[in-house]
Design a protein around this motif. Structure first.
Motif, PDB file in Angstrom:
ATOM      1  N   GLY A   1       0.773  -1.240   0.000  1.00  0.00           N
ATOM      2  CA  GLY A   1       0.000   0.000   0.000  1.00  0.00           C
ATOM      3  C   GLY A   1       0.800   1.284   0.000  1.00  0.00           C
ATOM      4  O   GLY A   1       0.267   2.329   0.342  1.00  0.00           O
ATOM      5  N   THR A   2       2.066   1.251  -0.391  1.00  0.00           N
ATOM      6  CA  THR A   2       2.841   2.482  -0.465  1.00  0.00           C
ATOM      7  C   THR A   2       3.123   2.822  -1.930  1.00  0.00           C
ATOM      8  O   THR A   2       3.025   1.960  -2.802  1.00  0.00           O
ATOM      9  CB  THR A   2       4.154   2.354   0.348  1.00  0.00           C
ATOM     10  N   VAL A   3       3.458   4.070  -2.180  1.00  0.00           N
ATOM     11  CA  VAL A   3       3.736   4.515  -3.546  1.00  0.00           C
ATOM     12  C   VAL A   3       4.990   3.797  -4.043  1.00  0.00           C
ATOM     13  O   VAL A   3       5.988   3.683  -3.330  1.00  0.00           O
ATOM     14  CB  VAL A   3       3.918   6.042  -3.605  1.00  0.00           C
ATOM     15  N   SER A   4       4.938   3.327  -5.271  1.00  0.00           N
ATOM     16  CA  SER A   4       6.043   2.545  -5.839  1.00  0.00           C
ATOM     17  C   SER A   4       7.282   3.404  -6.083  1.00  0.00           C
ATOM     18  O   SER A   4       7.190   4.611  -6.343  1.00  0.00           O
ATOM     19  CB  SER A   4       5.613   1.891  -7.149  1.00  0.00           C
ATOM     20  N   GLY A   5       8.438   2.750  -6.030  1.00  0.00           N
ATOM     21  CA  GLY A   5       9.701   3.417  -6.319  1.00  0.00           C
ATOM     22  C   GLY A   5       9.738   4.031  -7.704  1.00  0.00           C
ATOM     23  O   GLY A   5      10.175   5.179  -7.855  1.00  0.00           O
ATOM     24  N   PRO A   6       9.302   3.304  -8.749  1.00  0.00           N
ATOM     25  CA  PRO A   6       9.319   3.920 -10.079  1.00  0.00           C
ATOM     26  C   PRO A   6       8.491   5.205 -10.164  1.00  0.00           C
ATOM     27  O   PRO A   6       8.878   6.148 -10.852  1.00  0.00           O
ATOM     28  CB  PRO A   6       8.749   2.819 -10.978  1.00  0.00           C
ATOM     29  N   ALA A   7       7.370   5.265  -9.451  1.00  0.00           N
ATOM     30  CA  ALA A   7       6.557   6.487  -9.460  1.00  0.00           C
ATOM     31  C   ALA A   7       7.305   7.630  -8.789  1.00  0.00           C
ATOM     32  O   ALA A   7       7.293   8.767  -9.283  1.00  0.00           O
ATOM     33  CB  ALA A   7       5.216   6.241  -8.767  1.00  0.00           C
ATOM     34  N   LEU A   8       7.993   7.343  -7.681  1.00  0.00           N
ATOM     35  CA  LEU A   8       8.747   8.392  -6.990  1.00  0.00           C
ATOM     36  C   LEU A   8       9.939   8.857  -7.814  1.00  0.00           C
ATOM     37  O   LEU A   8      10.249  10.048  -7.860  1.00  0.00           O
ATOM     38  CB  LEU A   8       9.195   7.900  -5.616  1.00  0.00           C
ATOM     39  N   MET A   9      10.597   7.917  -8.502  1.00  0.00           N
ATOM     40  CA  MET A   9      11.722   8.300  -9.364  1.00  0.00           C
ATOM     41  C   MET A   9      11.243   9.156 -10.527  1.00  0.00           C
ATOM     42  O   MET A   9      11.888  10.151 -10.884  1.00  0.00           O
ATOM     43  CB  MET A   9      12.445   7.060  -9.868  1.00  0.00           C
ATOM     44  N   GLY A  10      10.104   8.789 -11.117  1.00  0.00           N
ATOM     45  CA  GLY A  10       9.545   9.591 -12.206  1.00  0.00           C
ATOM     46  C   GLY A  10       9.175  10.983 -11.742  1.00  0.00           C
ATOM     47  O   GLY A  10       9.446  11.977 -12.424  1.00  0.00           O
ATOM     48  N   LEU A  11       8.554  11.079 -10.564  1.00  0.00           N
ATOM     49  CA  LEU A  11       8.185  12.379 -10.006  1.00  0.00           C
ATOM     50  C   LEU A  11       9.434  13.231  -9.775  1.00  0.00           C
ATOM     51  O   LEU A  11       9.457  14.420 -10.118  1.00  0.00           O
ATOM     52  CB  LEU A  11       7.413  12.185  -8.701  1.00  0.00           C
ATOM     53  N   ALA A  12      10.491  12.639  -9.214  1.00  0.00           N
ATOM     54  CA  ALA A  12      11.730  13.378  -8.958  1.00  0.00           C
ATOM     55  C   ALA A  12      12.343  13.885 -10.262  1.00  0.00           C
ATOM     56  O   ALA A  12      12.791  15.033 -10.343  1.00  0.00           O
ATOM     57  CB  ALA A  12      12.722  12.483  -8.212  1.00  0.00           C
ATOM     58  N   ASP A  13      12.358  13.041 -11.283  1.00  0.00           N
ATOM     59  CA  ASP A  13      12.938  13.419 -12.571  1.00  0.00           C
ATOM     60  C   ASP A  13      12.170  14.583 -13.187  1.00  0.00           C
ATOM     61  O   ASP A  13      12.766  15.554 -13.671  1.00  0.00           O
ATOM     62  CB  ASP A  13      12.930  12.197 -13.490  1.00  0.00           C
ATOM     63  N   VAL A  14      10.861  14.526 -13.142  1.00  0.00           N
ATOM     64  CA  VAL A  14      10.022  15.604 -13.678  1.00  0.00           C
ATOM     65  C   VAL A  14      10.230  16.886 -12.889  1.00  0.00           C
ATOM     66  O   VAL A  14      10.310  17.975 -13.453  1.00  0.00           O
ATOM     67  CB  VAL A  14       8.536  15.169 -13.684  1.00  0.00           C
ATOM     68  N   ALA A  15      10.335  16.779 -11.564  1.00  0.00           N
ATOM     69  CA  ALA A  15      10.521  17.974 -10.731  1.00  0.00           C
ATOM     70  C   ALA A  15      11.832  18.681 -11.065  1.00  0.00           C
ATOM     71  O   ALA A  15      11.877  19.912 -11.149  1.00  0.00           O
ATOM     72  CB  ALA A  15      10.464  17.600  -9.252  1.00  0.00           C
ATOM     73  N   MET A  16      12.900  17.903 -11.294  1.00  0.00           N
ATOM     74  CA  MET A  16      14.172  18.544 -11.640  1.00  0.00           C
ATOM     75  C   MET A  16      14.093  19.190 -13.018  1.00  0.00           C
ATOM     76  O   MET A  16      14.623  20.284 -13.227  1.00  0.00           O
ATOM     77  CB  MET A  16      15.324  17.536 -11.595  1.00  0.00           C
ATOM     78  N   TRP A  17      13.415  18.546 -13.960  1.00  0.00           N
ATOM     79  CA  TRP A  17      13.262  19.175 -15.269  1.00  0.00           C
ATOM     80  C   TRP A  17      12.463  20.467 -15.145  1.00  0.00           C
ATOM     81  O   TRP A  17      12.793  21.483 -15.775  1.00  0.00           O
ATOM     82  CB  TRP A  17      12.617  18.212 -16.275  1.00  0.00           C
ATOM     83  N   ALA A  18      11.434  20.477 -14.302  1.00  0.00           N
ATOM     84  CA  ALA A  18      10.651  21.700 -14.094  1.00  0.00           C
ATOM     85  C   ALA A  18      11.544  22.811 -13.532  1.00  0.00           C
ATOM     86  O   ALA A  18      11.420  23.976 -13.933  1.00  0.00           O
ATOM     87  CB  ALA A  18       9.467  21.426 -13.165  1.00  0.00           C
ATOM     88  N   ALA A  19      12.459  22.466 -12.619  1.00  0.00           N
ATOM     89  CA  ALA A  19      13.387  23.474 -12.080  1.00  0.00           C
ATOM     90  C   ALA A  19      14.265  24.034 -13.200  1.00  0.00           C
ATOM     91  O   ALA A  19      14.505  25.246 -13.273  1.00  0.00           O
ATOM     92  CB  ALA A  19      14.239  22.870 -10.965  1.00  0.00           C
ATOM     93  N   LEU A  20      14.742  23.158 -14.079  1.00  0.00           N
ATOM     94  CA  LEU A  20      15.553  23.615 -15.219  1.00  0.00           C
ATOM     95  C   LEU A  20      14.727  24.481 -16.166  1.00  0.00           C
ATOM     96  O   LEU A  20      15.208  25.511 -16.644  1.00  0.00           O
ATOM     97  CB  LEU A  20      16.133  22.419 -15.967  1.00  0.00           C
ATOM     98  N   LEU A  21      13.500  24.076 -16.444  1.00  0.00           N
ATOM     99  CA  LEU A  21      12.640  24.875 -17.328  1.00  0.00           C
ATOM    100  C   LEU A  21      12.381  26.256 -16.729  1.00  0.00           C
ATOM    101  O   LEU A  21      12.255  27.236 -17.461  1.00  0.00           O
ATOM    102  CB  LEU A  21      11.314  24.145 -17.571  1.00  0.00           C
TER     103      LEU A  21
END
Length: 143
Positions: free
Chosen positions: A52-72
């Protein structure tokens, strides 16, 4: 010199076009300016792992998108950098509910380094710590 920082809604549109999975998951860009960004992953049952916890791949994807948003946010919405590394340390299980990722650029250059802090929305306790690097990519040569 880059244009002014686009509003978060414009950065979110760029992210959703560039990473269709981010759109499918409903990732929201809440803030992106000054070398930082905050993204929100809504609670989704299909992103859970056993227990019942959020999967690692989902957290990694979220982190990757967040860093791209910072760059954008620092490139006026025009950035084609590519992730060269992403290391994640899972610190605790996330409580059921939305997840926030707070990204910040630590050093910018040909290789950009950053970190992302992941926590449950409304909690101060870190659930994961991410370090990442990105390679600057120039325009593709025309043929």
């Amino acid at each position: 010199m880059h244009d002014a920082t686009p509003p978060p809604s414009n950065i979110q549109e760029i992210v959703h076009r560039g990473v269709p999975l981010a759109a499918a998951w409903g990732i929201e860009v809440l803030q992106a300016a000054g070398g930082t960004a905050t993204c929100r992953l809504p609670w989704r049952e299909d992103l859970l792992r056993p227990g019942g916890t959020v999967s690692g791949p989902a957290l990694m994807g979220l982190a990757d998108v967040a860093m791209w948003a910072a760059l954008l946010g620092v490139t006026g919405g025009r950035d084609e950098s590519l992730t060269t590394s992403l290391a994640i340390h899972f610190l605790r299980r996330l409580a059921p509910g939305p997840v926030l990722a707070e990204a910040r650029i630590l050093k910018r250059g040909r290789i950009t380094y950053g970190e992302v802090l992941i926590r449950s929305e409304g909690s101060a306790e870190l659930a994961a710590h991410v370090t990442t690097s990105w390679a600057a990519v120039g325009p593709r040569p025309s043929r």
